[in-house]
Write a protein that holds these residues in place. Structure first.
Motif, PDB file in Angstrom:
ATOM      1  N   GLN A 188     -26.253 -24.878  53.494  1.00  0.00           N
ATOM      2  CA  GLN A 188     -26.002 -26.293  53.230  1.00  0.00           C
ATOM      3  C   GLN A 188     -27.331 -27.013  53.066  1.00  0.00           C
ATOM      4  N   LYS A 189     -27.320 -28.087  52.301  1.00  0.00           N
ATOM      5  CA  LYS A 189     -28.523 -28.893  52.144  1.00  0.00           C
ATOM      6  C   LYS A 189     -28.712 -29.771  53.376  1.00  0.00           C
ATOM      7  N   LEU A 190     -29.966 -30.036  53.702  1.00  0.00           N
ATOM      8  CA  LEU A 190     -30.257 -30.818  54.899  1.00  0.00           C
ATOM      9  C   LEU A 190     -29.567 -32.179  54.860  1.00  0.00           C
ATOM     10  N   SER A 250     -26.715 -32.911  53.742  1.00  0.00           N
ATOM     11  CA  SER A 250     -25.293 -32.815  54.074  1.00  0.00           C
ATOM     12  C   SER A 250     -25.069 -32.648  55.570  1.00  0.00           C
ATOM     13  N   LEU A 251     -26.137 -32.304  56.304  1.00  0.00           N
ATOM     14  CA  LEU A 251     -26.044 -32.165  57.758  1.00  0.00           C
ATOM     15  C   LEU A 251     -26.430 -33.453  58.476  1.00  0.00           C
ATOM     16  N   SER A 252     -26.939 -34.427  57.725  1.00  0.00           N
ATOM     17  CA  SER A 252     -27.626 -35.567  58.336  1.00  0.00           C
ATOM     18  C   SER A 252     -26.933 -36.896  58.049  1.00  0.00           C
ATOM     19  N   THR A 253     -27.091 -37.822  58.977  1.00  0.00           N
ATOM     20  CA  THR A 253     -26.652 -39.198  58.746  1.00  0.00           C
ATOM     21  C   THR A 253     -27.814 -40.072  58.294  1.00  0.00           C
ATOM     22  N   LYS A 254     -29.038 -39.602  58.532  1.00  0.00           N
ATOM     23  CA  LYS A 254     -30.210 -40.400  58.149  1.00  0.00           C
ATOM     24  C   LYS A 254     -31.407 -39.491  57.925  1.00  0.00           C
ATOM     25  N   ILE A 255     -32.104 -39.714  56.809  1.00  0.00           N
ATOM     26  CA  ILE A 255     -33.396 -39.081  56.533  1.00  0.00           C
ATOM     27  C   ILE A 255     -34.301 -40.173  55.979  1.00  0.00           C
ATOM     28  N   LEU A 256     -35.300 -40.563  56.762  1.00  0.00           N
ATOM     29  CA  LEU A 256     -36.183 -41.666  56.375  1.00  0.00           C
ATOM     30  C   LEU A 256     -37.600 -41.398  56.847  1.00  0.00           C
ATOM     31  N   SER A 257     -38.577 -41.908  56.107  1.00  0.00           N
ATOM     32  CA  SER A 257     -39.945 -41.952  56.626  1.00  0.00           C
ATOM     33  C   SER A 257     -40.216 -43.362  57.117  1.00  0.00           C
ATOM     34  N   GLY A 258     -41.215 -43.500  57.975  1.00  0.00           N
ATOM     35  CA  GLY A 258     -41.517 -44.797  58.559  1.00  0.00           C
ATOM     36  C   GLY A 258     -42.422 -45.636  57.679  1.00  0.00           C
ATOM     37  N   ASN A 259     -43.007 -46.655  58.283  1.00  0.00           N
ATOM     38  CA  ASN A 259     -43.904 -47.567  57.583  1.00  0.00           C
ATOM     39  C   ASN A 259     -45.121 -47.860  58.445  1.00  0.00           C
ATOM     40  N   LEU A 261     -37.004 -33.077  50.729  1.00  0.00           N
ATOM     41  CA  LEU A 261     -36.541 -32.885  52.098  1.00  0.00           C
ATOM     42  C   LEU A 261     -35.018 -32.864  52.163  1.00  0.00           C
ATOM     43  N   GLU A 262     -34.391 -33.760  51.444  1.00  0.00           N
ATOM     44  CA  GLU A 262     -32.926 -33.818  51.437  1.00  0.00           C
ATOM     45  C   GLU A 262     -32.308 -32.538  50.889  1.00  0.00           C
ATOM     46  N   GLU A 263     -33.034 -31.867  49.988  1.00  0.00           N
ATOM     47  CA  GLU A 263     -32.515 -30.656  49.349  1.00  0.00           C
ATOM     48  C   GLU A 263     -32.870 -29.378  50.112  1.00  0.00           C
TER      49      GLU A 263
END
Length: 221
Positions: free
Chosen positions: A15-17, A19-28, A160-162
């Protein structure tokens, strides 16, 4: 147990990452940069704090609560996976793609623009996904898909999402996670014992050089 997580010779479901996640973000980087850092407050993770399966707080920065809540989208929750975004690819300890599990309290930390936050959906085994991300095979995979110059690279959010994550049966993942937790507890205990031993040794040195150390039957007292 699971084989190469990239080439997947055992034929596990993948599975792609995202599809396992509710959030994928970098900060600021907060407005004002390092000028807004405070002596105590909300932990502000930078790439130098995220290592392979561990978080180092020796050089950690802090921000105040007002700055933290302005960046609430990247407020870190317990068991979020943190992944470094940038780094050189030709060094053994490259900061590129290092990953660790945050075990602190919800909303007690935030991240800067060189760190990704990955929040998994309920039902997925955090330790297993983390293990995939920190294997040597995955390190090589990250270096292949990242973008940038000859030396310094970065992981794009789209990449990263893929990220492909193998999905063996959940009972195998859970057994692995239980084993990892046991090993981590043992490591923590040994590290504390080493720390105590070093502290006692330093105390003995101080006594010795102050002329306060007494020896009886070959034993310091």
């Amino acid at each position: 147990m699971f084989g190469n997580p990239v080439t997947n010779p055992m034929g596990w479901e993948v599975q792609k990452l995202k599809s396992l996640s509710t959030k994928i973000l970098s900060g600021n980087t907060p407005k004002g940069g390092s000028q807004v850092y405070v002596d105590k407050g909300i932990i502000f993770f930078r790439s130098q704090n995220i290592w392979k399966n561990r978080i180092e707080l020796d050089d950690v920065a802090y921000i105040d609560e007002q700055t933290h809540w302005k960046m609430s989208q990247t407020s870190v929750k317990n068991r979020d996976i943190l992944i470094t975004k940038t780094g050189r690819i030709n060094t053994e300890n490259s900061s590129l793609g290092r990953a660790a599990l945050f075990l602190g309290e919800d909303d007690s930390a935030n991240i800067n623009g060189h760190v990704y936050l990955v929040r998994l959906k309920k039902g997925f085994i955090h330790e297993f996904v983390l293990y995939i991300l920190i294997t040597d095979e995955y390190r090589d995979y990250i270096r292949e898909v990242c973008v940038g110059g000859i030396d310094k690279r970065q992981i794009n959010k789209e990449h990263l999402e893929e990220f492909p994550i193998i999905m063996p049966p959940i009972d195998l993942q859970q057994r692995f996670a239980d084993y990892v937790r046991q090993i981590d507890k043992l490591k923590s205990k040994m590290q504390q014992e080493l720390k105590d031993l070093e502290s006692n040794f330093q105390a003995l040195l101080q006594k010795a050089f102050k002329g306060e150390l007494k020896v009886k039957d070959g034993v310091a007292v």
